[in-house]
Scaffold this motif. Structure first.
Motif, PDB file in Angstrom:
ATOM      1  N   ASN A  30       0.809  -1.213   0.000  1.00 39.11           N
ATOM      2  CA  ASN A  30       0.000   0.000   0.000  1.00 39.11           C
ATOM      3  C   ASN A  30       0.846   1.268   0.000  1.00 39.11           C
ATOM      4  O   ASN A  30       0.300   2.373   0.040  1.00 39.11           O
ATOM      5  CB  ASN A  30      -0.900   0.019   1.239  1.00 39.11           C
ATOM      6  CG  ASN A  30      -1.842  -1.161   1.264  1.00 39.11           C
ATOM      7  OD1 ASN A  30      -2.433  -1.508   0.259  1.00 39.11           O
ATOM      8  ND2 ASN A  30      -1.970  -1.790   2.425  1.00 39.11           N
ATOM      9  N   ASN A  31       2.138   1.100  -0.056  1.00 36.45           N
ATOM     10  CA  ASN A  31       3.044   2.235   0.064  1.00 36.45           C
ATOM     11  C   ASN A  31       3.965   2.343  -1.142  1.00 36.45           C
ATOM     12  O   ASN A  31       4.296   1.336  -1.779  1.00 36.45           O
ATOM     13  CB  ASN A  31       3.901   2.082   1.316  1.00 36.45           C
ATOM     14  CG  ASN A  31       3.077   2.128   2.579  1.00 36.45           C
ATOM     15  OD1 ASN A  31       2.374   1.171   2.900  1.00 36.45           O
ATOM     16  ND2 ASN A  31       3.142   3.220   3.284  1.00 36.45           N
ATOM     17  N   GLY A  32       4.384   3.559  -1.409  1.00 32.06           N
ATOM     18  CA  GLY A  32       5.411   3.746  -2.409  1.00 32.06           C
ATOM     19  C   GLY A  32       6.731   3.144  -1.930  1.00 32.06           C
ATOM     20  O   GLY A  32       6.929   2.895  -0.744  1.00 32.06           O
ATOM     21  N   MET A  33       7.610   2.875  -2.870  1.00 36.26           N
ATOM     22  CA  MET A  33       8.932   2.346  -2.528  1.00 36.26           C
ATOM     23  C   MET A  33       9.990   3.096  -3.323  1.00 36.26           C
ATOM     24  O   MET A  33       9.701   3.657  -4.384  1.00 36.26           O
ATOM     25  CB  MET A  33       9.010   0.843  -2.822  1.00 36.26           C
ATOM     26  CG  MET A  33       8.047   0.021  -1.978  1.00 36.26           C
ATOM     27  SD  MET A  33       8.244  -1.755  -2.188  1.00 36.26           S
ATOM     28  CE  MET A  33       9.807  -2.023  -1.330  1.00 36.26           C
ATOM     29  N   TRP A  52       2.529   3.031  -5.099  1.00 32.35           N
ATOM     30  CA  TRP A  52       2.058   1.760  -4.562  1.00 32.35           C
ATOM     31  C   TRP A  52       1.548   0.821  -5.639  1.00 32.35           C
ATOM     32  O   TRP A  52       1.709  -0.395  -5.529  1.00 32.35           O
ATOM     33  CB  TRP A  52       0.950   2.016  -3.544  1.00 32.35           C
ATOM     34  CG  TRP A  52      -0.346   2.436  -4.162  1.00 32.35           C
ATOM     35  CD1 TRP A  52      -0.710   3.694  -4.528  1.00 32.35           C
ATOM     36  CD2 TRP A  52      -1.425   1.578  -4.522  1.00 32.35           C
ATOM     37  NE1 TRP A  52      -1.954   3.678  -5.104  1.00 32.35           N
ATOM     38  CE2 TRP A  52      -2.424   2.396  -5.111  1.00 32.35           C
ATOM     39  CE3 TRP A  52      -1.661   0.209  -4.413  1.00 32.35           C
ATOM     40  CZ2 TRP A  52      -3.638   1.886  -5.560  1.00 32.35           C
ATOM     41  CZ3 TRP A  52      -2.861  -0.305  -4.876  1.00 32.35           C
ATOM     42  CH2 TRP A  52      -3.819   0.535  -5.437  1.00 32.35           C
ATOM     43  N   ASN A  53       0.945   1.361  -6.696  1.00 35.02           N
ATOM     44  CA  ASN A  53       0.383   0.517  -7.749  1.00 35.02           C
ATOM     45  C   ASN A  53       1.297   0.403  -8.971  1.00 35.02           C
ATOM     46  O   ASN A  53       0.922  -0.206  -9.975  1.00 35.02           O
ATOM     47  CB  ASN A  53      -0.985   1.053  -8.170  1.00 35.02           C
ATOM     48  CG  ASN A  53      -0.921   2.484  -8.643  1.00 35.02           C
ATOM     49  OD1 ASN A  53       0.157   3.067  -8.780  1.00 35.02           O
ATOM     50  ND2 ASN A  53      -2.080   3.072  -8.894  1.00 35.02           N
ATOM     51  N   SER A  70      10.638  -1.294 -10.671  1.00 32.32           N
ATOM     52  CA  SER A  70       9.371  -2.008 -10.814  1.00 32.32           C
ATOM     53  C   SER A  70       9.039  -2.673  -9.488  1.00 32.32           C
ATOM     54  O   SER A  70       9.859  -2.664  -8.568  1.00 32.32           O
ATOM     55  CB  SER A  70       9.447  -3.049 -11.944  1.00 32.32           C
ATOM     56  OG  SER A  70      10.446  -4.011 -11.664  1.00 32.32           O
ATOM     57  N   ARG A  71       7.839  -3.244  -9.405  1.00 33.09           N
ATOM     58  CA  ARG A  71       7.452  -3.922  -8.171  1.00 33.09           C
ATOM     59  C   ARG A  71       6.460  -5.023  -8.471  1.00 33.09           C
ATOM     60  O   ARG A  71       5.738  -4.979  -9.479  1.00 33.09           O
ATOM     61  CB  ARG A  71       6.877  -2.921  -7.174  1.00 33.09           C
ATOM     62  CG  ARG A  71       5.585  -2.279  -7.601  1.00 33.09           C
ATOM     63  CD  ARG A  71       5.195  -1.168  -6.629  1.00 33.09           C
ATOM     64  NE  ARG A  71       4.925  -1.687  -5.299  1.00 33.09           N
ATOM     65  CZ  ARG A  71       4.867  -0.927  -4.199  1.00 33.09           C
ATOM     66  NH1 ARG A  71       5.069   0.386  -4.279  1.00 33.09           N
ATOM     67  NH2 ARG A  71       4.605  -1.476  -3.025  1.00 33.09           N
ATOM     68  N   THR A  77       7.807  -7.294  -3.264  1.00 28.90           N
ATOM     69  CA  THR A  77       9.180  -7.116  -3.724  1.00 28.90           C
ATOM     70  C   THR A  77       9.258  -5.976  -4.735  1.00 28.90           C
ATOM     71  O   THR A  77       8.383  -5.839  -5.587  1.00 28.90           O
ATOM     72  CB  THR A  77       9.715  -8.409  -4.368  1.00 28.90           C
ATOM     73  OG1 THR A  77       9.669  -9.457  -3.396  1.00 28.90           O
ATOM     74  CG2 THR A  77      11.146  -8.240  -4.840  1.00 28.90           C
ATOM     75  N   ALA A  78      10.310  -5.186  -4.607  1.00 30.07           N
ATOM     76  CA  ALA A  78      10.618  -4.150  -5.581  1.00 30.07           C
ATOM     77  C   ALA A  78      11.933  -4.508  -6.262  1.00 30.07           C
ATOM     78  O   ALA A  78      12.773  -5.210  -5.695  1.00 30.07           O
ATOM     79  CB  ALA A  78      10.720  -2.786  -4.901  1.00 30.07           C
TER      80      ALA A  78
END
Length: 123
Positions: A30-33, A52-53, A70-71, A77-78
């Protein structure tokens, strides 16, 4: 949330590496990385981030066009695909989870950090 970055290493200039960042909990979905790096004697600097998406990505000017973030939220995993590596890309690379669903460029935008993985690019 615990983070662990993998697959740093030694590569020749012009080569490629793909870093992975595994999160311990699905909360990170649900969070940015983001990815940051720190070379010896330098401050930690922004490299790339992803919302997040996965729809929004941002890059530092000096990696734009060479690195791809990418994620995979199903795997928590990112990734950071690094191509056309240069000796100046040598640094410890850190992944981080953002405080929000968006992703930023500042260190304070992130509240969870991995332990770092060393990338060395030889000339």
């Amino acid at each position: 949330v615990q983070l662990q970055a993998f697959w740093g290493g030694l590569v020749q200039a012009g080569g490629s590496l793909r870093l992975s960042c595994a999160a311990s909990k699905r909360t990170s979905s649900n969070n940015g990385m983001g990815w940051f790096r720190q070379a010896p004697g330098n401050e930690r600097e922004f490299v790339a981030s992803i919302s997040w998406n996965g729809r929004n990505t941002y890059y530092a000017d000096n990696v734009q066009g060479r690195f791809t973030i990418s994620r995979d939220n199903a795997k928590s995993t990112a990734y950071l695909q690094m191509d056309s590596l240069k000796p100046e890309d040598t640094a410890v690379y850190y992944c981080a989870v953002s405080r929000s669903s968006h992703s930023g460029r500042g260190l304070t935008d992130y509240n969870y950090w991995g332990q770092g993985t060393l990338v060395t690019v030889s000339s």
